[in-house]
Scaffold this motif. Structure first.
Motif, short mmCIF file in Angstrom:
data_model
loop_
_atom_site.label_atom_id
_atom_site.label_comp_id
_atom_site.label_asym_id
_atom_site.label_seq_id
_atom_site.Cartn_x
_atom_site.Cartn_y
_atom_site.Cartn_z
N ARG A 1 3.56 0.18 3.86
CA ARG A 1 2.70 0.93 2.95
C ARG A 1 1.94 -0.04 2.05
NH1 ARG A 1 1.83 6.42 3.95
NH2 ARG A 1 3.75 7.29 4.87
N GLY A 2 0.68 0.25 1.85
CA GLY A 2 -0.13 -0.61 0.99
C GLY A 2 -1.54 -0.07 0.87
N PRO A 3 -2.38 -0.78 0.14
CA PRO A 3 -3.77 -0.32 -0.02
C PRO A 3 -4.59 -0.53 1.24
CG PRO A 3 -3.46 -2.43 -1.10
CD PRO A 3 -2.11 -2.00 -0.63
N ALA A 4 -5.38 0.46 1.59
CA ALA A 4 -6.33 0.35 2.71
C ALA A 4 -7.72 0.28 2.12
CB ALA A 4 -6.20 1.56 3.63
N VAL A 5 -8.38 -0.84 2.33
CA VAL A 5 -9.68 -1.08 1.72
C VAL A 5 -10.75 -1.15 2.81
CG1 VAL A 5 -11.04 -2.63 0.28
CG2 VAL A 5 -8.59 -2.34 -0.17
N ASP A 6 -11.72 -0.27 2.70
CA ASP A 6 -12.88 -0.31 3.59
C ASP A 6 -13.97 -1.10 2.86
OD1 ASP A 6 -14.82 0.05 5.47
OD2 ASP A 6 -15.14 2.18 5.06
N THR B 1 -21.12 -21.45 -2.65
CA THR B 1 -21.12 -20.35 -1.69
C THR B 1 -19.87 -19.51 -1.90
OG1 THR B 1 -20.03 -21.77 -0.06
CG2 THR B 1 -22.42 -21.64 0.03
N VAL B 2 -20.00 -18.22 -1.68
CA VAL B 2 -18.88 -17.30 -1.87
C VAL B 2 -18.83 -16.32 -0.70
CG1 VAL B 2 -18.97 -17.44 -4.39
CG2 VAL B 2 -20.27 -15.66 -3.22
N ASP B 3 -17.63 -15.82 -0.44
CA ASP B 3 -17.44 -14.71 0.50
C ASP B 3 -17.28 -13.44 -0.34
OD1 ASP B 3 -17.46 -16.36 2.74
OD2 ASP B 3 -15.33 -16.80 2.54
N ALA B 4 -18.09 -12.44 -0.04
CA ALA B 4 -18.07 -11.20 -0.82
C ALA B 4 -17.65 -10.03 0.05
CB ALA B 4 -19.46 -10.94 -1.40
N ASN B 5 -16.78 -9.20 -0.49
CA ASN B 5 -16.40 -7.94 0.14
C ASN B 5 -16.83 -6.80 -0.77
OD1 ASN B 5 -14.63 -8.39 2.70
ND2 ASN B 5 -13.94 -9.94 1.24
N LEU B 6 -17.78 -6.00 -0.30
CA LEU B 6 -18.29 -4.87 -1.08
C LEU B 6 -17.45 -3.65 -0.72
CD1 LEU B 6 -22.10 -5.51 -0.48
CD2 LEU B 6 -20.55 -6.61 -2.11
N VAL B 7 -16.70 -3.16 -1.69
CA VAL B 7 -15.70 -2.12 -1.43
C VAL B 7 -16.39 -0.76 -1.29
CG1 VAL B 7 -13.65 -0.96 -2.30
CG2 VAL B 7 -13.95 -3.42 -2.68
N VAL B 8 -16.24 -0.16 -0.12
CA VAL B 8 -16.80 1.17 0.14
C VAL B 8 -15.81 2.26 -0.27
CG1 VAL B 8 -17.71 2.73 1.91
CG2 VAL B 8 -18.21 0.27 2.03
N SER B 9 -14.55 2.08 0.11
CA SER B 9 -13.51 3.03 -0.28
C SER B 9 -12.18 2.28 -0.33
CB SER B 9 -13.43 4.20 0.70
OG SER B 9 -13.06 3.76 1.99
N GLU B 10 -11.25 2.85 -1.09
CA GLU B 10 -9.94 2.21 -1.25
C GLU B 10 -8.89 3.30 -1.42
OE1 GLU B 10 -7.97 -1.42 -3.88
OE2 GLU B 10 -9.92 -0.56 -4.42
N ARG B 11 -7.83 3.24 -0.58
CA ARG B 11 -6.76 4.22 -0.65
C ARG B 11 -5.43 3.51 -0.84
NH1 ARG B 11 -10.15 6.48 3.03
NH2 ARG B 11 -9.15 5.52 4.85
N GLU B 12 -4.66 3.97 -1.79
CA GLU B 12 -3.35 3.39 -2.04
C GLU B 12 -2.30 4.04 -1.13
OE1 GLU B 12 -2.78 0.84 -3.93
OE2 GLU B 12 -4.84 0.70 -4.69
N ASN B 13 -1.19 3.33 -0.92
CA ASN B 13 -0.03 3.84 -0.17
C ASN B 13 -0.39 4.30 1.24
OD1 ASN B 13 2.78 4.25 -0.19
ND2 ASN B 13 2.50 6.45 -0.49
N ALA B 14 -1.28 3.58 1.88
CA ALA B 14 -1.65 3.92 3.26
C ALA B 14 -0.63 3.33 4.23
CB ALA B 14 -3.04 3.39 3.57
#
Length: 339
Positions: free
Chosen positions: A37-42, A253-266
């Protein structure tokens, strides 16, 4: 003798058939994991560069040879501070000459003014002297402005991030001698693939990593999305406001993740476990193919929305020789704790 060879051949064929059968139907050794179980990040991945929000080129309005440098790259400057001077000896001589002419024209005007009061000369002579004085003052003002253009000053408080010029070098009109970062904190400009740009919006959360800070995760927020894309690179420029801009430097230079959705306890399993919408599980020592419905899919782990029990024993990396109902030996059992 011939019958002996036939028996040997028959035994060989049976042994080979048995080996094939064992390879296809005998117990197979697999490595299993249990879902976690953990966060699911799109998130949308992009690469970017740290840059100043406002970068002003500072260039002379008058050509000349660079005579003096007051600041260098990395220096902080104040508004109005002198940055450099071009050789202005000729213009200073011109100003002195024109100042002398103004003084002469002013004296001439004063003399004629007195003569007109005494009715010695006509008023037209005074008007001509007034016109000559005004013209001389205008020419002097222009010469002084040209002389002042040979001194470069800072238009605002900021940081000198680049200098292009050496003492004695001829600097043409309009060629930037300095670049000033000012007026706003640093930001990140990232390139987002055109396939993902419709999922990017202003105000969207961003998570960034820089090679210069390998152990830190930086927060940001999308501040701009350019309306026109690059037809060659097939990407759009996205600007990200940094929560802690002081931690980075211009050009990183950086790596960027633009968070579309995030669900906890997935419910999460390794992405390698999923093949064609299903996973292989081990139940009572045998393999079973279990169809699942996935959610957020990442490079390392994937969210399972439906079809899998939380305590299932999932084959971590299925091979091609797995068959429904085939006996399985478990090599090791571990948690799917992947990042």
């Amino acid at each position: 003798m011939q019958r002996k060879w036939i028996w040997i051949l028959a035994i060989g064929v049976l042994a080979a058939a048995g080996g094939i059968y064992w390879w296809r139907e005998g117990p197979v050794t697999v490595t299993v994991v249990t879902p976690t179980r953990g966060p699911a990040v799109d998130a949308i991945y992009a690469t970017g560069t740290v840059e100043p929000t406002v970068m002003m080129p500072i260039a002379p309005r008058q050509a000349g040879y660079l005579a003096e440098l007051k600041v260098d790259e990395g220096d902080r400057v104040r508004e109005g501070q002198v940055l450099a001077r071009l050789d202005d000896q000729d213009l200073r001589n011109t100003v002195e000459e024109l100042a002398a002419r103004v003084e002469f024209a002013r004296a001439q005007h004063q003399r004629l003014l007195e003569l007109v009061r005494r009715n010695v000369v006509a008023k037209a002579e005074l008007d001509r002297a007034r016109s000559d004085l005004d013209a001389a003052e205008a020419v002097l003002a222009r010469a002084r402005a040209l002389r002042d253009f040979m001194t470069l000053t800072s238009p605002a408080d900021g940081l000198i991030i680049r200098r292009d010029g050496e003492i004695g070098q001829f600097i043409p009109v309009g060629q930037a001698l300095f670049y000033l970062s000012c007026c706003a904190p640093l930001r990140v400009t990232a390139e987002v693939d055109e396939e993902d740009i419709l999922r990017v919006r202003v105000g969207q959360k961003a998570v960034l990593r820089a090679d210069a800070l390998p152990d830190q995760v930086l927060d940001g927020e999308v501040s701009e999305v350019t309306p026109k894309g690059d037809p060659v690179a097939r990407s759009y420029r996205v600007r990200i406001r940094l929560a802690e801009p002081e931690k980075l430097r211009i050009g990183m230079t950086v790596d960027a993740n633009l968070v579309v959705s995030e669900r906890e306890n997935a419910l999460l399993v390794p992405s390698t476990a999923i093949q064609n919408g299903a996973v292989w599980v081990v139940e009572d020592g045998r393999l079973h193919r279990q169809p699942v419905r996935t959610g957020v899919a990442g490079a390392v782990r994937t969210e399972i929305v439906e079809g899998l029990a939380p305590d299932a024993r999932v084959v971590e990396t299925p091979s091609e020789n797995l068959r429904e109902g085939r006996a399985a030996r478990i090599r090791s059992s571990s948690s799917a704790s992947v990042s």
